[in-house]
Scaffold this motif. Structure first.
Motif, PDB file in Angstrom:
ATOM      1  N   TYR A  46       0.778  -1.238  -0.024  1.00 47.89           N
ATOM      2  CA  TYR A  46      -0.026  -0.066  -0.026  1.00 47.89           C
ATOM      3  C   TYR A  46       0.809   1.250   0.145  1.00 47.89           C
ATOM      4  CZ  TYR A  46      -4.131  -2.488   1.455  1.00 47.89           C
ATOM      5  OH  TYR A  46      -5.415  -3.124   1.735  1.00 47.89           O
ATOM      6  N   GLN A  48       0.616   4.734   2.205  1.00 46.42           N
ATOM      7  CA  GLN A  48       0.032   5.434   3.192  1.00 46.42           C
ATOM      8  C   GLN A  48       0.303   6.756   3.200  1.00 46.42           C
ATOM      9  OE1 GLN A  48      -1.182   2.209   6.531  1.00 46.42           O
ATOM     10  NE2 GLN A  48       0.965   2.728   6.752  1.00 46.42           N
ATOM     11  N   ARG A  55       1.990  -5.331   3.923  1.00 47.65           N
ATOM     12  CA  ARG A  55       1.006  -5.876   4.646  1.00 47.65           C
ATOM     13  C   ARG A  55       1.236  -7.660   4.355  1.00 47.65           C
ATOM     14  NH1 ARG A  55      -5.125  -5.101   4.071  1.00 47.65           N
ATOM     15  NH2 ARG A  55      -4.627  -3.155   5.287  1.00 47.65           N
ATOM     16  N   THR A  86      -2.371  -6.637  13.309  1.00 48.42           N
ATOM     17  CA  THR A  86      -3.552  -6.107  13.213  1.00 48.42           C
ATOM     18  C   THR A  86      -4.529  -7.092  13.490  1.00 48.42           C
ATOM     19  OG1 THR A  86      -3.964  -6.895  10.715  1.00 48.42           O
ATOM     20  CG2 THR A  86      -2.339  -4.846  10.845  1.00 48.42           C
ATOM     21  N   ARG A  88      -6.903  -8.425  11.477  1.00 48.74           N
ATOM     22  CA  ARG A  88      -6.991  -9.356  10.390  1.00 48.74           C
ATOM     23  C   ARG A  88      -5.686 -10.164  10.445  1.00 48.74           C
ATOM     24  NH1 ARG A  88      -8.219 -10.355   6.431  1.00 48.74           N
ATOM     25  NH2 ARG A  88      -9.721 -11.343   7.024  1.00 48.74           N
ATOM     26  N   GLN A  92       1.946  -5.507   9.733  1.00 46.09           N
ATOM     27  CA  GLN A  92       2.277  -4.446   8.704  1.00 46.09           C
ATOM     28  C   GLN A  92       3.469  -3.780   9.015  1.00 46.09           C
ATOM     29  OE1 GLN A  92      -2.469  -3.414   7.570  1.00 46.09           O
ATOM     30  NE2 GLN A  92      -1.413  -1.677   8.570  1.00 46.09           N
ATOM     31  N   ARG A 164     -15.366  -6.879  -4.898  1.00 42.54           N
ATOM     32  CA  ARG A 164     -14.939  -6.256  -3.821  1.00 42.54           C
ATOM     33  C   ARG A 164     -14.115  -7.353  -3.010  1.00 42.54           C
ATOM     34  NH1 ARG A 164     -12.597  -2.531  -1.727  1.00 42.54           N
ATOM     35  NH2 ARG A 164     -13.170  -0.924  -0.583  1.00 42.54           N
ATOM     36  N   LYS A 165     -13.273  -6.894  -2.086  1.00 39.87           N
ATOM     37  CA  LYS A 165     -12.523  -7.651  -1.015  1.00 39.87           C
ATOM     38  C   LYS A 165     -13.397  -8.804  -0.486  1.00 39.87           C
ATOM     39  CE  LYS A 165     -11.311  -4.176   1.611  1.00 39.87           C
ATOM     40  NZ  LYS A 165     -11.134  -3.290   2.839  1.00 39.87           N
ATOM     41  N   ARG A 208     -19.031   1.015   6.222  1.00 37.27           N
ATOM     42  CA  ARG A 208     -19.930   2.245   6.294  1.00 37.27           C
ATOM     43  C   ARG A 208     -21.351   1.551   6.522  1.00 37.27           C
ATOM     44  NH1 ARG A 208     -19.452   6.249   2.171  1.00 37.27           N
ATOM     45  NH2 ARG A 208     -17.197   5.714   2.145  1.00 37.27           N
ATOM     46  N   ARG A 249     -19.799  -5.021  -1.659  1.00 43.95           N
ATOM     47  CA  ARG A 249     -19.476  -6.331  -0.736  1.00 43.95           C
ATOM     48  C   ARG A 249     -20.712  -7.257  -0.694  1.00 43.95           C
ATOM     49  NH1 ARG A 249     -15.394  -5.186   3.162  1.00 43.95           N
ATOM     50  NH2 ARG A 249     -15.390  -7.194   3.862  1.00 43.95           N
ATOM     51  N   LYS A 251     -22.375  -8.585   1.572  1.00 44.68           N
ATOM     52  CA  LYS A 251     -23.333  -8.219   2.590  1.00 44.68           C
ATOM     53  C   LYS A 251     -24.365  -7.388   1.932  1.00 44.68           C
ATOM     54  CE  LYS A 251     -20.729  -3.912   3.921  1.00 44.68           C
ATOM     55  NZ  LYS A 251     -19.905  -3.474   5.095  1.00 44.68           N
ATOM     56  N   CYS A 419      -2.748   6.128   8.010  1.00 44.58           N
ATOM     57  CA  CYS A 419      -3.566   5.593   7.046  1.00 44.58           C
ATOM     58  C   CYS A 419      -4.139   6.861   6.051  1.00 44.58           C
ATOM     59  CB  CYS A 419      -4.896   4.679   7.714  1.00 44.58           C
ATOM     60  SG  CYS A 419      -6.053   4.330   6.334  1.00 44.58           S
ATOM     61  N   LEU A 421      -6.666   6.971   4.289  1.00 44.24           N
ATOM     62  CA  LEU A 421      -8.090   7.190   4.107  1.00 44.24           C
ATOM     63  C   LEU A 421      -8.590   7.509   5.531  1.00 44.24           C
ATOM     64  CD1 LEU A 421      -8.883   3.466   2.727  1.00 44.24           C
ATOM     65  CD2 LEU A 421      -8.496   5.732   1.545  1.00 44.24           C
ATOM     66  N   ASN A 458     -14.615   3.053   7.478  1.00 36.88           N
ATOM     67  CA  ASN A 458     -14.254   1.649   7.092  1.00 36.88           C
ATOM     68  C   ASN A 458     -14.154   0.516   8.238  1.00 36.88           C
ATOM     69  OD1 ASN A 458     -14.063   2.407   4.102  1.00 36.88           O
ATOM     70  ND2 ASN A 458     -11.923   3.110   4.666  1.00 36.88           N
ATOM     71  N   CYS A 460     -11.829  -0.619  10.357  1.00 34.97           N
ATOM     72  CA  CYS A 460     -10.760  -1.464  10.283  1.00 34.97           C
ATOM     73  C   CYS A 460     -10.633  -1.953  11.910  1.00 34.97           C
ATOM     74  CB  CYS A 460      -9.659  -1.131   9.765  1.00 34.97           C
ATOM     75  SG  CYS A 460      -9.957  -0.656   7.940  1.00 34.97           S
TER      76      CYS A 460
HETATM   77  C1  HEM Z   1      -3.538   0.981   4.506  1.00 31.48           C
HETATM   78  C2  HEM Z   1      -4.406   0.759   5.432  1.00 31.48           C
HETATM   79  C3  HEM Z   1      -5.612  -0.016   5.344  1.00 31.48           C
HETATM   80  C4  HEM Z   1      -6.706   0.493   4.259  1.00 31.48           C
HETATM   81  C5  HEM Z   1      -6.464   1.568   2.872  1.00 31.48           C
HETATM   82  C6  HEM Z   1      -7.890  -0.039   4.681  1.00 31.48           C
HETATM   83  C7  HEM Z   1      -9.007  -0.006   3.775  1.00 31.48           C
HETATM   84  C8  HEM Z   1     -10.241  -0.629   4.134  1.00 31.48           C
HETATM   85  C9  HEM Z   1     -11.568  -0.480   3.573  1.00 31.48           C
HETATM   86  C10 HEM Z   1     -11.677   0.459   2.480  1.00 31.48           C
HETATM   87  C11 HEM Z   1     -12.414  -0.853   4.276  1.00 31.48           C
HETATM   88  C12 HEM Z   1     -13.855  -1.028   4.042  1.00 31.48           C
HETATM   89  C13 HEM Z   1     -14.206  -2.034   3.071  1.00 31.48           C
HETATM   90  C14 HEM Z   1     -15.863  -1.848   2.828  1.00 31.48           C
HETATM   91  O1  HEM Z   1     -16.677  -1.484   3.538  1.00 31.48           O
HETATM   92  O2  HEM Z   1     -16.226  -2.450   1.766  1.00 31.48           O
HETATM   93  C15 HEM Z   1     -11.602  -1.704   5.390  1.00 31.48           C
HETATM   94  C16 HEM Z   1     -12.367  -2.580   6.204  1.00 31.48           C
HETATM   95  C17 HEM Z   1     -11.863  -3.237   7.123  1.00 31.48           C
HETATM   96  N1  HEM Z   1     -10.411  -3.263   7.485  1.00 31.48           N
HETATM   97 FE1  HEM Z   1      -9.056  -1.934   6.462  1.00 31.48          FE
HETATM   98  N2  HEM Z   1      -7.647  -0.853   5.642  1.00 31.48           N
HETATM   99  C18 HEM Z   1      -6.500  -0.601   6.258  1.00 31.48           C
HETATM  100  C19 HEM Z   1      -5.624  -1.184   7.386  1.00 31.48           C
HETATM  101  C20 HEM Z   1      -6.525  -2.157   7.906  1.00 31.48           C
HETATM  102  C21 HEM Z   1      -5.829  -2.516   9.179  1.00 31.48           C
HETATM  103  C22 HEM Z   1      -4.564  -2.036   9.838  1.00 31.48           C
HETATM  104  C23 HEM Z   1      -6.828  -3.613   9.858  1.00 31.48           C
HETATM  105  C24 HEM Z   1      -6.649  -4.475  10.965  1.00 31.48           C
HETATM  106  C25 HEM Z   1      -6.433  -3.636  12.081  1.00 31.48           C
HETATM  107  C26 HEM Z   1      -7.950  -3.614   8.924  1.00 31.48           C
HETATM  108  C27 HEM Z   1      -8.769  -4.439   9.091  1.00 31.48           C
HETATM  109  C28 HEM Z   1      -9.925  -4.221   8.386  1.00 31.48           C
HETATM  110  C29 HEM Z   1     -11.465  -4.758   8.873  1.00 31.48           C
HETATM  111  C30 HEM Z   1     -11.483  -5.662  10.024  1.00 31.48           C
HETATM  112  C31 HEM Z   1     -12.560  -4.181   8.096  1.00 31.48           C
HETATM  113  C32 HEM Z   1     -13.881  -4.305   8.352  1.00 31.48           C
HETATM  114  C33 HEM Z   1     -14.325  -5.484   8.134  1.00 31.48           C
HETATM  115  C34 HEM Z   1     -14.938  -5.521   6.557  1.00 31.48           C
HETATM  116  O3  HEM Z   1     -16.071  -4.997   6.277  1.00 31.48           O
HETATM  117  O4  HEM Z   1     -14.154  -5.872   5.728  1.00 31.48           O
HETATM  118  N3  HEM Z   1      -7.751  -2.526   7.896  1.00 31.48           N
HETATM  119  N4  HEM Z   1     -10.219  -1.648   5.211  1.00 31.48           N
END
Ligand code: HEM
Ligand code: SF4
Lengths: 555, 99
Positions: A46, A48, A55, A86, A88, A92, A164-165, A208, A249, A251, A419, A421, A458, A460
């Motif tokens: 990524y 940042q 990651r 993290t 997940r 990182q 999407r992811k 969101r 997503r 969901k 981050c 975002l 988001n 996270c």
């Molecule tokens: C560069 C840093 C990061 C970026 C750009 C990023 C981006 C995003 C975005 C865009 C979403 C929303 C996805 C959606 O609603 O469709 C999301 C959700 C999430 N991210 Fe990250 N994230 C970052 C770092 C992290 C870190 C550090 C963690 C773990 C601690 C993490 C864990 C999660 C989790 C658990 C979700 C919510 C579950 C889900 O609905 O996917 N992310 N992230």
């Protein structure tokens, strides 16, 4: 744990070779950023705020000592001497230079680690119970299944460009420590008439539009796992929206089409592709994997030294009260190593700390280390008799904070300290809360409490499922923090309720303090946890405590 | 990030190091916001941004950020840009450590 075979090694080497060439082409100008971006994201790289971020996946949160030592070396050689674990179950690195990343990936490959599919619209790192294979409450170790899913999903040609992811979590225990209900697919191992299977949950997610996942199949025989997963993901691949990233997503797919329609399509697809799967080959591969996850041979050990230490040493007693979890063998324990020293950055470990944990795992823990989604490390198999020595070593390294599951054991995303975002910072909020309650000496009195902080919608940091969730926003150019209460990420998953208007950065800690003073005042007794009290009392008394001063000001 | 016709600078991340850079009047990338060129009308700001974006072998993610011109050079309008020029708040890393 899983050991790479020649196929795995060759696959990873080839992938790293390709990425090395892609980086070189980006640097020499043959690739534009537009062309390069999807390639780097597929490999976990990524950009940042202050630097690139790599990651690295820690599949289902399992590490061996050599892997952890390699992470320590990488942090020292190419980063700033620490790594960030993290929610997940990834780690990182916050400061790599683009030109160094191919070397970092080669170093990771030496110990069977990689960054593949830790980003992008692919099936991400499969997460699992950090107590897997050790917990007394478990039906079976979910990790062989998680590894099977990893092999199936890695570089799966049909699923490299999903809408999407896509995140999958697996648990083998009825006590859900993996937040299965907030994943695109959550798998909970269940038993029916002596047969093992999975309850399949689909369409959970935070972000969101937070949603608790729904059961699409209440019993899936284990041997049908891969075709059924493939049926779900391929149904989503066609049905999921690609016109709007915020509605892409699964969901939202489940929400818009309804669970019944999605189930119908999945079952139809399953009926179609199920017979094409070679069940015998899958079973053979699973057998091969499962043999690598055999429980370590535990020797019966007298617990006397442990009890003696508890009597003699109050610090050890406090730590063993909070940071141990029952092991399936009564003379052993699961040790949580807190990466949440009061005032520290949640989830960060220095290279020296990583090396110490690796040494302890080797000396006292059958060579096993886990990374928890709560951003701590875990030694899953430690004899009670060895705990005094383990504790002493951890203490010397600043790793013996007795706070697992308490108010300072906070999940916090990187927020605006890293981050790109983010709309606000999260780390300093976590640091300030931990320090404040340490100062008040209220942590142990308050008891079990999960605070989770995200630096933007988001989510996270899982704030929706925190008993107290904190969401950092940008309100007219200043950081502002919204509070939700009553969230729960376990088998009784619930989304938190918003209390009302947010609080400024310097007001958020006092606000949390008012919530907890209210809890201490209103709880029936010490055995009623914050979450139980909240469920009994509802939002009203907490809201009153939060906003009373504002009202007094306005009057 | 940038609205109206406020004073603005062109900012990005360096391609190799990934750290924050700003565009100077001489067309160099600087690590010091105080040396950045300030654009006060939309037209020159957009033109500078377009030219910067074309330099994709040097930087990534160019955009315009609002600033307040002061006798000591431009100051960030938004706290995000303030963090970008300083570094994270949990460690003494990034720009604050390099100055
Ligand atoms: C560069 C840093 C990061 C970026 C750009 C990023 C981006 C995003 C975005 C865009 C979403 C929303 C996805 C959606 O609603 O469709 C999301 C959700 C999430 N991210 Fe990250 N994230 C970052 C770092 C992290 C870190 C550090 C963690 C773990 C601690 C993490 C864990 C999660 C989790 C658990 C979700 C919510 C579950 C889900 O609905 O996917 N992310 N992230
Ligand atoms: S919640 Fe927002 S601020 Fe936090 S890591 Fe995720 S995207 Fe970044």
């Amino acid at each position: 744990m899983y050991h790479y075979d020649d196929f795995d090694r060759a696959f990873l080497a080839e992938r790293n070779r390709q990425f090395r060439a892609q980086v070189a082409r980006r640097i020499d100008g043959s690739l534009t950023e537009e062309e390069f971006r999807p390639l780097r994201l597929m490999n976990g790289l990524y950009l940042q705020l202050h630097a690139y971020m790599l990651r690295v996946a820690i599949p289902y949160g399992t590490l061996n000592p050599d892997q952890l030592r390699k992470l320590a070396d990488i942090a020292e050689r190419w980063d700033k001497g620490y790594g960030h674990f993290t929610t997940r179950q990834n780690i990182q690195f916050n400061w790599p230079r683009l030109a160094d990343v191919p070397d970092m990936l080669d170093a990771l490959a030496e110990v069977g680690l990689h960054a593949i599919q830790t980003s992008g619209n692919t099936i991400r790192n499969v997460t699992s119970d950090h107590f897997a294979g050790a917990a007394a409450d478990e039906i079976a170790d979910p990790r062989p299944w998680a590894e099977l899913i990893r092999q199936w999903s890695t570089d799966h040609p049909e699923f490299q460009f999903l809408p999407r992811k896509f995140k999958i979590a697996v648990t083998g225990s009825p006590r859900d420590r993996t937040v299965t209900r907030a994943h695109d697919i959550g798998l909970r191992m269940v038993r029916q008439q002596g047969r093992q299977g999975f309850e399949v949950i689909v369409g959970g997610g935070l972000g969101r539009t937070p949603m608790i996942g729904k059961v699409v199949r209440d019993f899936l025989p284990v041997e049908d796992l891969l075709p059924y997963l493939e049926a779900i993901v391929s149904t989503y691949n066609l049905l999921g929206r690609r016109d709007n990233k915020y509605k892409a997503r699964i969901k939202i797919t489940v929400h818009e089409h309804g669970l019944d329609r999605v189930r119908e399509l999945v079952e139809a697809r399953f009926a179609e592709i199920g017979p094409l799967f070679d069940k015998a080959a899958t079973a053979a591969q699973l057998g091969r994997i499962a043999a690598m996850f055999r429980r370590p041979p535990l020797q019966a050990r007298p617990a006397a030294p442990y009890h003696a230490a508890r009597t003699a040493d109050a610090v050890f007693r406090a730590w063993s009260d909070t940071n141990l979890h029952p092991h399936r063998a009564a003379d052993h324990a699961i040790v949580t190593i807190s990466l949440k020293a009061h005032g520290a950055t949640p989830g960060d470990a220095t290279s020296d700390q990583m090396r110490l944990v690796a040494d302890l795992a080797e000396a006292h823990g059958h060579g096993e280390i886990r990374v928890s989604h709560e951003q701590n490390l875990v030694l899953p198999h430690v004899a009670l008799a060895d705990l005094p020595a383990v504790h002493a070593a951890l203490r010397a390294a600043g790793l013996a904070t007795a706070n697992a599951g308490l108010i300072s054991d906070i999940i916090a995303c990187p927020g605006m300290d890293y981050c790109a975002l983010a709309t606000a910072r999260s780390i300093p909020v976590a640091q300030d809360i931990a320090l404040r309650f340490e100062e008040l000496r209220l942590e142990h009195d308050i008891g079990p409490l999960k605070i989770k902080i995200s630096g933007c919608i988001n989510a996270c940091g899982h704030h929706h499922v925190g008993h107290i969730g904190i969401l950092g926003l940008d309100r007219a150019g200043v950081e502002n923090y919204q509070i939700t209460l009553g969230g729960d990420g376990t088998e009784t998953a619930t989304l938190g309720e918003r209390t009302g208007p947010g609080f400024a950065h310097d007001q958020i800690v006092p606000a949390i303090e008012r919530i907890l003073q209210t809890y201490l005042k209103l709880r029936n007794d010490r055995s009623e946890t914050f979450l139980q009290a909240y469920r009994r009392l509802g939002l009203a008394p907490f809201r009153a405590a939060l906003y009373q001063e504002d009202r007094a000001d306005a009057a | 990030m940038a609205r109206g016709s406020a004073a603005r600078v062109v900012t990005a991340n360096a391609l190799i190091e990934g750290d924050v850079v700003w565009l100077t009047a001489e067309g160099r990338w600087t690590r010091d916001l105080r040396q950045a060129q300030v654009f006060s009308d939309d037209e020159s700001a957009s033109a500078a941004l377009a030219a910067a974006e074309a330099r994709s072998g040097e930087v990534v993610g160019c955009y315009l950020a609002n600033v307040r011109p002061t006798p000591n050079g431009p100051e960030p309008e938004h706290f995000r840009e303030d963090f970008r020029r300083r570094g994270p708040s949990n460690y003494f890393h990034g720009k604050q450590a390099e100055a």
